[in-house]
Write a protein that holds these residues in place. Structure first.
Motif, PDB file in Angstrom:
ATOM      1  N   ILE A 154       0.862  -1.201   0.000  1.00  0.00           N
ATOM      2  CA  ILE A 154       0.000   0.000   0.000  1.00  0.00           C
ATOM      3  C   ILE A 154       0.889   1.239   0.000  1.00  0.00           C
ATOM      4  N   LYS A 208       7.874  -1.907   3.432  1.00  0.00           N
ATOM      5  CA  LYS A 208       9.153  -1.480   4.014  1.00  0.00           C
ATOM      6  C   LYS A 208       9.229  -1.932   5.476  1.00  0.00           C
ATOM      7  N   ARG A 270       7.629   6.382  -0.697  1.00  0.00           N
ATOM      8  CA  ARG A 270       7.156   6.971  -1.959  1.00  0.00           C
ATOM      9  C   ARG A 270       8.284   7.185  -2.966  1.00  0.00           C
ATOM     10  N   LYS A 514      -3.757   5.978  12.277  1.00  0.00           N
ATOM     11  CA  LYS A 514      -3.379   4.568  12.497  1.00  0.00           C
ATOM     12  C   LYS A 514      -3.591   4.207  13.962  1.00  0.00           C
TER      13      LYS A 514
HETATM   14  O1  LIG Z   1       5.880  -0.099   2.951  1.00  0.00           O
HETATM   15  P1  LIG Z   1       5.120   0.021   4.214  1.00  0.00           P
HETATM   16  O2  LIG Z   1       5.995   0.040   5.419  1.00  0.00           O
HETATM   17  O3  LIG Z   1       4.068  -1.062   4.310  1.00  0.00           O
HETATM   18  O4  LIG Z   1       4.373   1.420   4.203  1.00  0.00           O
HETATM   19  C1  LIG Z   1       3.416   1.715   3.243  1.00  0.00           C
HETATM   20  C2  LIG Z   1       3.083   3.180   3.204  1.00  0.00           C
HETATM   21  O5  LIG Z   1       2.578   3.611   4.444  1.00  0.00           O
HETATM   22  C3  LIG Z   1       3.038   4.927   4.738  1.00  0.00           C
HETATM   23  O6  LIG Z   1       3.957   4.850   5.745  1.00  0.00           O
HETATM   24  C4  LIG Z   1       1.915   5.835   5.117  1.00  0.00           C
HETATM   25  O7  LIG Z   1       1.053   5.235   6.007  1.00  0.00           O
HETATM   26  C5  LIG Z   1       3.696   5.379   3.446  1.00  0.00           C
HETATM   27  O8  LIG Z   1       4.626   6.372   3.620  1.00  0.00           O
HETATM   28  C6  LIG Z   1       4.239   4.112   2.927  1.00  0.00           C
HETATM   29  O9  LIG Z   1       4.561   4.210   1.584  1.00  0.00           O
END
Ligand SMILES: O=P(O)(O)OC[C@H]1O[C@](O)(CO)[C@@H](O)[C@@H]1O
Length: 555
Positions: A154, A208, A270, A514
């Protein structure tokens, strides 16, 4: 006043803007006053061209904007980012997406470590994996060749890869279909899984942090879908790979760490398409094409790092955005690609820009007294022309826009292409020149309309014009130019972040929602009434809770 608005460079721009307004100078007037304007306000690099002449800026405005960039030490900040300094000051992190597409062979050292060694090792791992899926060496648990890849992620772990895959669909690798699941709304994953066969499906869990609620929930659902079919835990290792910085969480999920593709905390979500997060894209367009995306990004990096500011495309776009927001008062910025394949590119730019520069305090934590990142929105032309362009042409708000044209299409219907690009040129012209009430009235009278009716309708049919636009023209929508275009916007966002003095690389604004979602989730799962929130939230959550209980009763 802040150090930005009290600076001599800002004050000079302010005075210049007031003088322009007093003189009533329009873009049309500027074309008369500056006959060389169309040539001078044109930049080209590697088959990408920018025409920024249709902005409410004179040569003097540009000189003052460039003075602002100097005063804000843009060149220094640019070098600090490139050299791996922790420019993300709230998370104490370097910002090195440029290292991910560094094709120069030169090292980039952070804390005594050459990050290029790791970057190149992951690229090599991705290359081998892509080849093994494509040539059928990698097979599903039942021995079948993979035909479908589902990226579960996401935000930055979804929007960039999906936008790129869509934009580059004319370069798709035969034999593999790539799908994207992002929303925790199960209609999303259901819609994808019903079309697929577990035997031939590979899931990429892209996160991530590997803790994101939506991604983990979807990944568990996909895992159950695979296990329901195979009835053997060992199937997970053949049908799931992970893209993450979090080795422990990946291991806990049951994914073999040899099927994990790493990246690093110096890659913002991003900005991560260029990292292992691009694996779905690499599988979808093939390795050679993926490398061309990196090449395009690298070419734009070189342009950004080495071109003088007054010939530097991302710098110019960034400064024009500052002018439009802070001096002309535009609250939003439209991106209008005249290529259907770029539809989702706008969604990606929205996250890139709004998550980066949607900030109300500067790097030092002081509340700013000026506008920062605008609302980014848009859709491809010509569809948008029949939907929201009305407001841009005749509404009360100023909406500056980027028009994006692809000169050579990947189809043979030249009649379509001619109409498409004629519309693009016409729109930028119409937005600039407008149509005065006198012109409108004269036209209606000439067509035989009664004078009274012509007078009544004239205000409704008048176009004020003088609406600023940029036009970007790409040779083709191929992997190289896509990479170049995306990196252009990344550096535009960086430029603006430096001018506004904000940290473009954190995103604390997503945290509160969140946290509260976790607390409401526990209310929904607990026994008893929901009373600990405000009256509205208690009522909403109670209705959700009773509905869920009814659903459980009927399931
Ligand atoms: O790759 P992750 O850690 O699942 O995060 C997904 C997305 O959620 C965010 O942290 C925002 O909630 C974004 O900056 C990021 O791209």
């Amino acid at each position: 006043m802040s150090d930005l608005t009290s600076s001599a460079a800002w004050q000079a721009l302010d005075a210049h803007h007031k003088a322009m307004v007093r003189a009533g100078q329009t873009i049309k007037d500027l074309f008369k006053a500056e006959p060389e304007r169309a040539d001078q306000m044109w930049i080209e690099t590697h088959g990408l061209r920018l025409d920024y002449s249709k902005n409410r800026v004179s040569a003097e405005t540009m000189r003052l904007l460039l003075g602002l960039a100097k005063a804000r030490r843009l060149e220094e900040w640019r070098a600090r980012m490139a050299e791996g300094e922790a420019v993300n000051n709230t998370e104490h992190r370097a910002v090195l997406h440029m290292a991910l597409r560094n094709r120069s062979g030169a090292g980039i050292t952070v804390d005594g470590v050459n990050v290029m060694t790791e970057v190149n090792a992951v690229l090599a791992q991705m290359k081998t994996f892509v080849a093994s899926v494509h040539d059928g060496t990698w097979r599903g648990f039942g021995g079948e060749q993979i035909t479908d890849v589902v990226n579960i992620g996401i935000g930055g772990s979804h929007l960039g890869p999906q936008a790129a895959m869509d934009s580059l669909r004319s370069h798709a690798h035969a034999g593999i279909s790539v799908h994207y699941v992002s929303n925790v709304d199960a209609h999303d994953i259901d819609g994808v899984l019903t079309t697929l066969n577990p035997e031939t499906t590979l899931f990429i869990v892209a996160s991530k942090t590997f803790t994101t609620q939506e991604t983990m929930t979807n990944a568990q659902t996909a895992r159950r879908w695979v296990l329901d079919h195979f009835g053997d835990e060992k199937a997970v290792a053949r049908h799931f790979v992970a893209l993450s910085t979090n080795v422990d969480a990946v291991t806990d999920f049951g994914i073999d760490t040899s099927n994990m593709f790493r990246f690093w905390d110096w890659v913002g979500g991003r900005y991560s398409l260029w990292s292992a997060i691009g694996l779905s894209l690499a599988l979808g367009i093939g390795w050679a094409n993926f490398e061309r995306v990196l090449d395009g990004g690298h070419a734009m990096d070189q342009h950004f790092l080495n071109s003088p500011l007054d010939r530097n495309m991302p710098v110019i776009l960034g400064l024009l955005g500052v002018w439009n927001s802070n001096f002309l008062g535009a609250a939003s910025h439209a991106v209008l690609p005249y290529d259907q394949r770029l539809d989702r590119f706008v969604d990606h730019l929205q996250q890139l820009d709004m998550e980066s520069n949607g900030k109300r305090v500067n790097r030092e934590g002081a509340v700013v007294n000026y506008q920062t990142g605008p609302v980014i929105w848009g859709r491809p032309g010509t569809n948008g022309q029949h939907a929201f362009y009305q407001l841009i042409h005749q509404g009360t708000r100023l909406v500056p826009a980027d028009f994006i044209a692809i000169l050579h299409p990947d189809h043979h219907h030249l009649e379509h292409h001619k109409i498409l690009l004629a519309n693009l040129c016409a729109q930028t012209e119409a937005l600039m020149v407008g149509k005065s009430e006198e012109q409108v009235r004269a036209q209606m009278l000439a067509s035989g309309m009664a004078a009274e009716e012509a007078a009544r309708l004239a205000p409704h049919r008048t176009f004020p014009g003088n609406i600023p636009t940029n036009t970007l023209l790409l040779d083709r929508l191929d992997p190289f130019h896509f990479g170049q275009l995306l990196a252009l916007y990344e550096h535009k966002v960086f430029t603006q972040g430096i001018i506004w003095g904000v940290n473009s690389f954190d995103q604390w604004g997503v945290e509160l929602g969140k946290e509260l979602a976790q607390s409401i989730l526990s209310d929904l799962e607990a026994v008893g009434e929901i009373t600990r929130h405000d009256a509205s939230t208690n009522r909403l959550a109670t209705l959700v809770k009773t509905t869920l209980m009814e659903e459980q009763g009927t399931n």
